[in-house]
Design a protein around this motif. Structure first.
Motif, mmCIF file in Angstrom:
data_model
loop_
_atom_site.group_PDB
_atom_site.id
_atom_site.type_symbol
_atom_site.label_atom_id
_atom_site.label_comp_id
_atom_site.label_asym_id
_atom_site.label_seq_id
_atom_site.Cartn_x
_atom_site.Cartn_y
_atom_site.Cartn_z
ATOM 1 N N ASP A 1 1.005 -1.099 0.004
ATOM 2 C CA ASP A 1 0.053 0.014 -0.018
ATOM 3 C C ASP A 1 0.849 1.284 -0.099
ATOM 4 O OD1 ASP A 1 0.577 0.606 2.507
ATOM 5 O OD2 ASP A 1 -1.115 -0.018 3.219
ATOM 6 N N GLY A 2 0.312 2.640 -0.049
ATOM 7 C CA GLY A 2 0.802 3.727 -0.257
ATOM 8 C C GLY A 2 1.545 4.148 1.078
ATOM 9 N N HIS A 3 1.692 3.126 2.160
ATOM 10 C CA HIS A 3 2.561 3.539 3.197
ATOM 11 C C HIS A 3 3.343 2.414 3.606
ATOM 12 C CE1 HIS A 3 -0.090 6.793 4.194
ATOM 13 N NE2 HIS A 3 -1.449 6.102 4.124
ATOM 14 N N GLY A 4 3.796 1.558 2.527
ATOM 15 C CA GLY A 4 4.871 0.512 2.416
ATOM 16 C C GLY A 4 4.445 -0.613 3.175
ATOM 17 N N ARG A 5 3.291 -1.104 3.577
ATOM 18 C CA ARG A 5 2.681 -2.358 4.320
ATOM 19 C C ARG A 5 2.432 -3.281 3.071
ATOM 20 N NH1 ARG A 5 -1.364 1.179 8.147
ATOM 21 N NH2 ARG A 5 -2.114 1.949 5.985
ATOM 22 N N ILE A 6 3.142 -4.436 3.235
ATOM 23 C CA ILE A 6 2.796 -5.536 2.305
ATOM 24 C C ILE A 6 1.581 -6.172 2.331
ATOM 25 C CG2 ILE A 6 3.921 -7.880 1.817
ATOM 26 C CD1 ILE A 6 6.570 -7.037 2.665
ATOM 27 N N LEU A 7 0.745 -6.416 1.478
ATOM 28 C CA LEU A 7 -0.428 -6.852 1.416
ATOM 29 C C LEU A 7 -0.590 -8.465 0.926
ATOM 30 C CD1 LEU A 7 -2.204 -3.697 0.023
ATOM 31 C CD2 LEU A 7 -1.715 -4.313 2.484
ATOM 32 N N VAL A 8 0.563 -9.120 0.773
ATOM 33 C CA VAL A 8 0.443 -10.251 0.329
ATOM 34 C C VAL A 8 0.903 -11.191 1.382
ATOM 35 C CG1 VAL A 8 1.148 -12.025 -1.595
ATOM 36 C CG2 VAL A 8 1.051 -9.615 -2.140
ATOM 37 N N PRO A 9 -0.081 -11.990 2.189
ATOM 38 C CA PRO A 9 0.665 -12.865 3.269
ATOM 39 C C PRO A 9 1.589 -13.559 2.959
ATOM 40 C CG PRO A 9 -1.781 -12.773 3.074
ATOM 41 C CD PRO A 9 -1.421 -12.338 1.603
ATOM 42 N N GLU A 10 1.849 -14.549 1.615
ATOM 43 C CA GLU A 10 3.193 -15.123 1.259
ATOM 44 C C GLU A 10 4.327 -14.231 1.430
ATOM 45 O OE1 GLU A 10 -0.893 -16.584 -0.372
ATOM 46 O OE2 GLU A 10 0.100 -14.914 -0.319
ATOM 47 N N ASP B 1 10.381 7.193 9.023
ATOM 48 C CA ASP B 1 9.394 7.879 8.716
ATOM 49 C C ASP B 1 8.362 7.362 9.726
ATOM 50 O OD1 ASP B 1 6.720 8.704 7.767
ATOM 51 O OD2 ASP B 1 7.599 8.780 5.780
ATOM 52 N N PRO B 2 7.805 7.845 10.682
ATOM 53 C CA PRO B 2 6.678 7.133 11.498
ATOM 54 C C PRO B 2 5.574 6.660 10.838
ATOM 55 C CG PRO B 2 6.521 9.679 11.541
ATOM 56 C CD PRO B 2 7.769 9.295 10.772
ATOM 57 N N TYR B 3 5.234 6.961 9.662
ATOM 58 C CA TYR B 3 3.778 6.509 8.984
ATOM 59 C C TYR B 3 4.445 5.588 7.615
ATOM 60 C CZ TYR B 3 2.163 10.539 11.462
ATOM 61 O OH TYR B 3 1.587 11.644 12.556
ATOM 62 N N TRP B 4 5.380 5.057 7.808
ATOM 63 C CA TRP B 4 5.790 4.180 6.682
ATOM 64 C C TRP B 4 6.115 2.756 7.296
ATOM 65 C CZ3 TRP B 4 5.591 4.287 1.708
ATOM 66 C CH2 TRP B 4 6.459 3.569 0.955
ATOM 67 N N GLY B 5 5.761 1.753 6.707
ATOM 68 C CA GLY B 5 5.844 0.338 7.210
ATOM 69 C C GLY B 5 4.957 -0.293 7.906
ATOM 70 N N GLU B 6 5.345 -1.524 8.533
ATOM 71 C CA GLU B 6 4.489 -2.158 9.317
ATOM 72 C C GLU B 6 4.366 -1.443 10.704
ATOM 73 O OE1 GLU B 6 1.838 -4.313 10.899
ATOM 74 O OE2 GLU B 6 2.320 -5.149 8.897
ATOM 75 N N PRO B 7 2.614 -0.949 11.016
ATOM 76 C CA PRO B 7 2.656 -0.120 12.088
ATOM 77 C C PRO B 7 2.933 -0.815 13.298
ATOM 78 C CG PRO B 7 0.492 -0.529 11.170
ATOM 79 C CD PRO B 7 1.798 -1.142 10.218
ATOM 80 N N SER B 8 2.701 -2.077 13.573
ATOM 81 C CA SER B 8 2.663 -2.729 14.801
ATOM 82 C C SER B 8 4.290 -2.897 15.315
ATOM 83 C CB SER B 8 2.191 -4.209 14.695
ATOM 84 O OG SER B 8 2.732 -5.043 13.865
ATOM 85 N N THR C 1 8.477 -1.942 15.569
ATOM 86 C CA THR C 1 9.342 -0.663 15.980
ATOM 87 C C THR C 1 10.091 -0.150 14.577
ATOM 88 O OG1 THR C 1 11.408 -1.780 16.770
ATOM 89 C CG2 THR C 1 9.586 -1.104 18.123
ATOM 90 N N PRO C 2 10.766 0.895 14.679
ATOM 91 C CA PRO C 2 11.573 1.087 13.259
ATOM 92 C C PRO C 2 12.724 0.251 13.267
ATOM 93 C CG PRO C 2 10.872 3.251 14.226
ATOM 94 C CD PRO C 2 10.414 2.066 15.290
ATOM 95 N N ALA C 3 13.259 -0.311 14.429
ATOM 96 C CA ALA C 3 14.164 -1.255 14.191
ATOM 97 C C ALA C 3 13.785 -2.701 14.014
ATOM 98 C CB ALA C 3 14.789 -1.355 15.706
ATOM 99 N N GLU C 4 12.845 -2.831 14.364
ATOM 100 C CA GLU C 4 12.265 -4.227 13.908
ATOM 101 C C GLU C 4 11.839 -4.299 12.199
ATOM 102 O OE1 GLU C 4 10.081 -5.304 18.223
ATOM 103 O OE2 GLU C 4 8.989 -4.685 16.527
ATOM 104 N N ARG C 5 11.166 -3.339 11.924
ATOM 105 C CA ARG C 5 10.962 -3.048 10.534
ATOM 106 C C ARG C 5 12.309 -3.240 9.407
ATOM 107 N NH1 ARG C 5 8.265 2.856 10.809
ATOM 108 N NH2 ARG C 5 7.085 2.189 12.450
ATOM 109 N N LEU C 6 13.433 -2.466 10.079
ATOM 110 C CA LEU C 6 14.697 -2.696 9.278
ATOM 111 C C LEU C 6 15.211 -3.944 9.419
ATOM 112 C CD1 LEU C 6 16.757 -1.086 7.306
ATOM 113 C CD2 LEU C 6 17.595 -0.071 9.548
ATOM 114 N N TYR C 7 15.448 -4.454 10.754
ATOM 115 C CA TYR C 7 16.273 -5.727 10.962
ATOM 116 C C TYR C 7 15.464 -7.101 11.107
ATOM 117 C CZ TYR C 7 19.743 -1.860 11.680
ATOM 118 O OH TYR C 7 20.612 -0.673 11.898
#
Length: 462
Positions: A245-254, A276-283, A285-291
């Motif tokens: 989606d437009g906020h970087g969240r993956i929409l395909v479970p696989e 960016d606080p509004y980018w990536g999986e919101p649940s 932390t930024p470190a978890e999204r990156l690593y």
């Protein structure tokens, strides 16, 4: 504890300008693995710089033909002090990305190391010549101080890491005895930030996907055919929006990894990452999204001519997407999963293919070698070292974990703002200085185990 004399020698090697002078020589070799002329520079770099450096360490040096014609030969240096001692396998890569001459700030030449304050500019200064120079220098300082390492050494130089390390996995599989070791030590990629010493244990993998909406030959007038003719660019944009989606969240479970485990979450709990606080999986932390998570990035989009648009519906639109993924992701079936997802969402006309892939891998956070190295580095740094399960980028770590079965310790001597792979690549003097102190501390501890802090037991080191 690292002897104070060894620490002072490491700091003096940086402060005296000796490190800068040696790095300047290394940078002057235009070892661009993606260019034919770079192959000649690579050969010269192996012969004129790395072979003498390894020989000076008392290594027997051998060159090995690459199983892949896409890259040059591998260079291996071995110093066997005693078969009963542990062996460390060190790794560096001799190649660099394109120099991009003429595009650097201040008219800098990428092949001339230039000091600007405490920043040292030049292609390869951070990736990877400055980093493997730190490790070579640490070994030299240890030998000068002790007369011996106290362990056996194998140093492997890769001629093509910047083009995906072609042939490396095949070479390792065919030369297991040559590369047999108890632990792996490499330096590449960035530390967490410029001031935080870091140990990381692996790398995310990557899959590059081509999405191709090739609907018809040529373009058609948008007035005469608009509203009745499917637009491949609009189709492709809609299709991508069903994937991410437009906020970087993956929409395909696989395309998602398993949930972040408690050990990884605990390791990343205190890690601060600018995001960016509004980018990536919101649940997360930024470190978890990156690593610890996957990302699906759109790297390129192509349809028509954005510089000279005409009133016509294009016949074809293409996009290159990249799935960056952690261990546990079903990356081999990524293209099939995307194709099935698009078909289910009304986009069967888009062809999906894989353009390239490399695996994710990591050494477990509770590995005995990680538990051994962490307090050694904490003491050498004088403060806690950040331990990351993996970096966000890619490295051939799987060759060492999966092919050779080694625990991997990556001690980077660079930082995220070093501009590697871009113009103005640089290495901060302070990072090189601390990196050398950390490395001599780690190697000294490896060669001088104590009763209070013994080395882990491995299959080849009883």
């Amino acid at each position: 504890m690292t002897p104070e004399k060894l620490v002072r020698a490491a700091e003096e090697f940086i402060d005296s300008g000796a490190f800068f002078a040696q790095l300047a020589t290394m940078v002057s070799y235009a070892t661009e693995s993606a260019r034919p002329e770079g192959r000649l520079a690579l050969e010269a770099y192996l012969d004129e710089v790395l072979t003498p450096a390894l020989t000076h360490l008392g290594c027997a040096v051998t060159r090995h033909e690459n199983p892949s014609p896409a890259a040059g030969p591998f260079l291996v240096g071995r110093r066997i002090e005693d078969p009963a001692l542990p062996t460390v396998l060190c790794y560096g890569h001799a190649d660099v990305v394109e120099g991009m001459a003429g595009q650097w700030s201040e008219d800098r030449d990428p092949w001339t190391l230039t000091a600007d304050g405490d920043r040292w500019y030049g292609r390869g200064a951070a990736d990877n010549k400055g980093q493997h120079l730190v490790n070579l220098a640490a070994l030299r300082l240890l030998l000068a101080e002790q007369g011996a390492l106290g362990f056996n050494l194998t140093f492997l130089f890769d001629p093509g890491e910047e083009i995906g390390s072609p042939g490396l996995a095949e070479f390792a599989a065919a030369h297991r005895e040559l590369l047999r070791a108890d632990v792996f030590l490499g330096s590449d990629g960035p530390r967490l930030d410029e001031t935080t010493p870091t140990l990381f244990l692996g790398a995310r993998g990557g899959v590059q996907l081509l999405l191709d909406a090739d609907l018809r030959p040529g373009a058609h007038h948008s007035g005469n055919r608009g509203g009745v003719l499917r637009n491949p660019a609009t189709t492709l944009a809609g299709a991508i929006a069903t994937l991410v989606d437009g906020h970087g969240r993956i929409l395909v479970p696989e395309l998602l990894p398993p949930p972040v485990g408690p050990e990884v979450r605990a390791a990343l709990a205190g890690v601060e990452v600018e995001a960016d606080p509004y980018w990536g999986e919101p649940s997360l932390t930024p470190a978890e999204r990156l690593y610890a998570w996957n990302t699906l990035e759109v790297l390129a989009l192509s349809a028509g001519d954005a510089d000279r648009p005409v009133g016509a519906i294009p016949g074809r639109a293409r996009a290159i997407l990249q799935l960056r993924h952690v261990v546990g992701t079903d990356a081999e079936n990524a293209a099939a999963a995307v194709a099935a997802h698009l078909a289910a969402h009304g986009y069967p006309m888009i062809d999906v293919s894989t353009r390239g892939a490399y695996p994710a891998s990591r050494t477990p956070l509770d590995d005995p070698w990680v538990r051994w190295a962490r307090p050694v580095l904490d003491r050498a740094a004088g403060r806690p070292v950040a331990v990351l399960p993996n970096i966000g980028g890619g490295l051939p770590n799987a060759v060492f974990t999966d092919v050779l079965g080694l625990s991997t310790l990556w001690l980077p001597h660079s930082y995220p703002g070093c501009r590697q792979h871009a113009t103005d690549e640089h290495l901060p003097m302070a990072v090189a200085r601390e990196g050398l102190v950390l490395t001599v501390g780690l190697l000294h501890a490896l060669g001088n185990p104590t009763q209070d802090h013994p080395l882990p037991v491995t299959a080849s080191y009883p």
